[in-house]
Write a protein that holds these residues in place. Structure first.
Motif, PDB file in Angstrom:
ATOM      1  N   ILE A  31       0.837  -1.205   0.000  1.00 41.46           N
ATOM      2  CA  ILE A  31       0.000   0.000   0.000  1.00 41.46           C
ATOM      3  C   ILE A  31       0.869   1.252   0.000  1.00 41.46           C
ATOM      4  CG2 ILE A  31      -1.687   1.337   1.313  1.00 41.46           C
ATOM      5  CD1 ILE A  31      -2.815  -1.328   2.347  1.00 41.46           C
ATOM      6  N   ALA A  32       1.864   1.287   0.894  1.00 44.43           N
ATOM      7  CA  ALA A  32       2.748   2.457   0.985  1.00 44.43           C
ATOM      8  C   ALA A  32       3.489   2.679  -0.329  1.00 44.43           C
ATOM      9  CB  ALA A  32       3.737   2.278   2.134  1.00 44.43           C
ATOM     10  N   ILE A  45      -8.150  10.800  -4.903  1.00 44.48           N
ATOM     11  CA  ILE A  45      -8.596   9.430  -5.155  1.00 44.48           C
ATOM     12  C   ILE A  45      -9.626   8.993  -4.113  1.00 44.48           C
ATOM     13  CG2 ILE A  45      -6.936   8.153  -3.729  1.00 44.48           C
ATOM     14  CD1 ILE A  45      -6.493   6.289  -6.157  1.00 44.48           C
ATOM     15  N   SER A  46     -10.515   8.107  -4.488  1.00 43.37           N
ATOM     16  CA  SER A  46     -11.482   7.556  -3.530  1.00 43.37           C
ATOM     17  C   SER A  46     -10.861   6.347  -2.842  1.00 43.37           C
ATOM     18  CB  SER A  46     -12.764   7.129  -4.244  1.00 43.37           C
ATOM     19  OG  SER A  46     -12.533   5.978  -5.043  1.00 43.37           O
ATOM     20  N   LEU A  50      -8.360   3.490  -4.546  1.00 41.83           N
ATOM     21  CA  LEU A  50      -7.040   3.177  -4.005  1.00 41.83           C
ATOM     22  C   LEU A  50      -6.958   1.701  -3.626  1.00 41.83           C
ATOM     23  CD1 LEU A  50      -4.228   4.018  -3.136  1.00 41.83           C
ATOM     24  CD2 LEU A  50      -5.162   4.703  -0.913  1.00 41.83           C
ATOM     25  N   ALA A  51      -8.035   1.175  -3.071  1.00 37.90           N
ATOM     26  CA  ALA A  51      -8.064  -0.248  -2.724  1.00 37.90           C
ATOM     27  C   ALA A  51      -7.874  -1.106  -3.972  1.00 37.90           C
ATOM     28  CB  ALA A  51      -9.379  -0.591  -2.030  1.00 37.90           C
ATOM     29  N   ASP A  52      -8.536  -0.732  -5.061  1.00 40.32           N
ATOM     30  CA  ASP A  52      -8.380  -1.470  -6.322  1.00 40.32           C
ATOM     31  C   ASP A  52      -6.943  -1.372  -6.827  1.00 40.32           C
ATOM     32  OD1 ASP A  52     -11.032  -2.161  -6.274  1.00 40.32           O
ATOM     33  OD2 ASP A  52     -11.679  -0.582  -7.667  1.00 40.32           O
ATOM     34  N   LEU A  53      -6.361  -0.190  -6.702  1.00 35.49           N
ATOM     35  CA  LEU A  53      -4.991   0.034  -7.163  1.00 35.49           C
ATOM     36  C   LEU A  53      -4.002  -0.827  -6.374  1.00 35.49           C
ATOM     37  CD1 LEU A  53      -3.687   1.916  -9.306  1.00 35.49           C
ATOM     38  CD2 LEU A  53      -3.262   3.549  -7.458  1.00 35.49           C
ATOM     39  N   THR A  60      -8.974  -2.503   4.606  1.00 36.02           N
ATOM     40  CA  THR A  60      -7.526  -2.586   4.824  1.00 36.02           C
ATOM     41  C   THR A  60      -6.877  -1.218   4.647  1.00 36.02           C
ATOM     42  OG1 THR A  60      -7.484  -4.882   4.064  1.00 36.02           O
ATOM     43  CG2 THR A  60      -5.388  -3.703   4.080  1.00 36.02           C
ATOM     44  N   ILE A  61      -7.359  -0.449   3.684  1.00 31.29           N
ATOM     45  CA  ILE A  61      -6.847   0.910   3.485  1.00 31.29           C
ATOM     46  C   ILE A  61      -7.124   1.760   4.728  1.00 31.29           C
ATOM     47  CG2 ILE A  61      -7.050   3.032   2.140  1.00 31.29           C
ATOM     48  CD1 ILE A  61      -5.646   0.813   0.629  1.00 31.29           C
ATOM     49  N   SER A  62      -8.305   1.625   5.293  1.00 30.77           N
ATOM     50  CA  SER A  62      -8.661   2.375   6.506  1.00 30.77           C
ATOM     51  C   SER A  62      -7.744   2.005   7.663  1.00 30.77           C
ATOM     52  CB  SER A  62     -10.117   2.103   6.894  1.00 30.77           C
ATOM     53  OG  SER A  62     -11.005   2.662   5.949  1.00 30.77           O
ATOM     54  N   ARG A  63      -7.477   0.706   7.819  1.00 30.29           N
ATOM     55  CA  ARG A  63      -6.580   0.263   8.895  1.00 30.29           C
ATOM     56  C   ARG A  63      -5.166   0.787   8.664  1.00 30.29           C
ATOM     57  NH1 ARG A  63      -9.747  -4.511   8.424  1.00 30.29           N
ATOM     58  NH2 ARG A  63      -8.226  -5.449   6.995  1.00 30.29           N
ATOM     59  N   PHE A  64      -4.744   0.813   7.409  1.00 32.50           N
ATOM     60  CA  PHE A  64      -3.418   1.336   7.077  1.00 32.50           C
ATOM     61  C   PHE A  64      -3.308   2.812   7.476  1.00 32.50           C
ATOM     62  CE2 PHE A  64      -0.780   3.732   4.079  1.00 32.50           C
ATOM     63  CZ  PHE A  64       0.444   3.101   4.236  1.00 32.50           C
TER      64      PHE A  64
END
Length: 274
Positions: A31-32, A45-46, A50-53, A60-64
């Motif tokens: 992710i980073a 970006i939404s 970003l999750a799709d990317l 998981t993005i929220s937890r990150f």
């Protein structure tokens, strides 16, 4: 002394640090890395895009984002936007200096090294060796030593950690953003907490000191801020010096604190070597 108003807690630096110390197999590493390689897209970006990317889920993005010490994805994007805006004007020489550099690039070399030497001379004059001996004694007497710093101060803290290990003194050096909050459980009443900060910003320091004091350690603050006060800190040790006015990143401040910690390291070895 002039202290430039740069951002000590830069989200871009935090992301880069995460990539540098994490395994490529780590999901958060992916992710980073994706964020850093698509950095200009992030402010708009939404979370789903970003999750799709990143080939992961919005959860998981929220937890990150929370792991990056951001309250939410929106807060994370806002910090990225601020960091990018600052970076757009990273180097901003005065019109006069820019013209001189354009005519003679050697002028930049002379300017930067002159300022560095001038700042280090101010640091040297502001240091009393009795204070250095006192700092060394505090480190020697403490059962645990924890170093907290932001941005470039993390780098010199890690350097100090490795050097002190050769003196058989283990020092904790927190390297991730949020470590100073998330790992407070290893700090106790027998600990010495050393905080390194150029500016000692009131809002940042208050939140950190309040949480640290819950564990009742001794606190030593190393700073270039000549006016900052906090009665919960056992000792505020101030050094003089200057900071550049034409860079958003620290230039002289890096060398000032590195020179101070190198002095402490050498003096400690002379006083307490076995």
């Amino acid at each position: 002394m002039t202290i430039h108003d740069y951002n000590e807690v830069d989200i871009l630096y935090t992301l880069m640090s995460y990539v540098n110390v994490s395994s490529p197999q780590d999901m958060y590493y992916a992710i980073a890395h994706t964020i850093l390689t698509h950095i200009d897209q992030i402010p708009s970006i939404s979370i789903n895009d970003l999750a799709d990317l990143c080939y992961t889920s919005p959860a998981t993005i929220s937890r990150f984002c929370k792991d990056m010490n951001c309250k939410s994805f929106v807060n994370f994007k806002n910090e990225i936007a601020i960091a990018l805006e600052i970076a757009r004007n990273e180097i901003h020489l005065s019109t006069q200096d820019a013209q001189k550099v354009s005519e003679d690039p050697d002028y930049l070399k002379k300017k930067m090294y002159h300022e560095a030497m001038e700042s280090l001379a101010l640091v040297e004059k502001s240091i009393d060796m009795k204070d250095i001996d006192r700092i060394c004694e505090m480190i020697y007497q403490a059962k645990k030593v924890h170093m907290l710093g932001y941005q470039f101060n993390k780098i010199i803290s890690n350097d100090f950690q490795m050097k002190m290990l050769k003196h058989r003194k283990f020092v904790y050096a927190f390297v991730e953003r949020g470590d100073e909050i998330q790992r407070l459980d290893i700090i106790d009443k027998d600990s010495l907490v050393i905080i390194i900060t150029v500016r000692a910003r009131e809002q940042l320091m208050k939140a950190l000191i309040d949480k640290i004091k819950e564990h009742h350690p001794k606190i030593l603050l190393l700073t270039m801020n000549q006016t900052y006060q906090n009665d919960d800190i056992d000792w505020i040790y101030r050094i003089d010096g200057t900071e550049s006015q034409y860079s958003e990143s620290s230039l002289q401040g890096t060398m000032n604190f590195l020179s101070l910690l190198n002095l402490i390291y050498v003096r400690y070895g002379l006083l307490y070597r076995e």
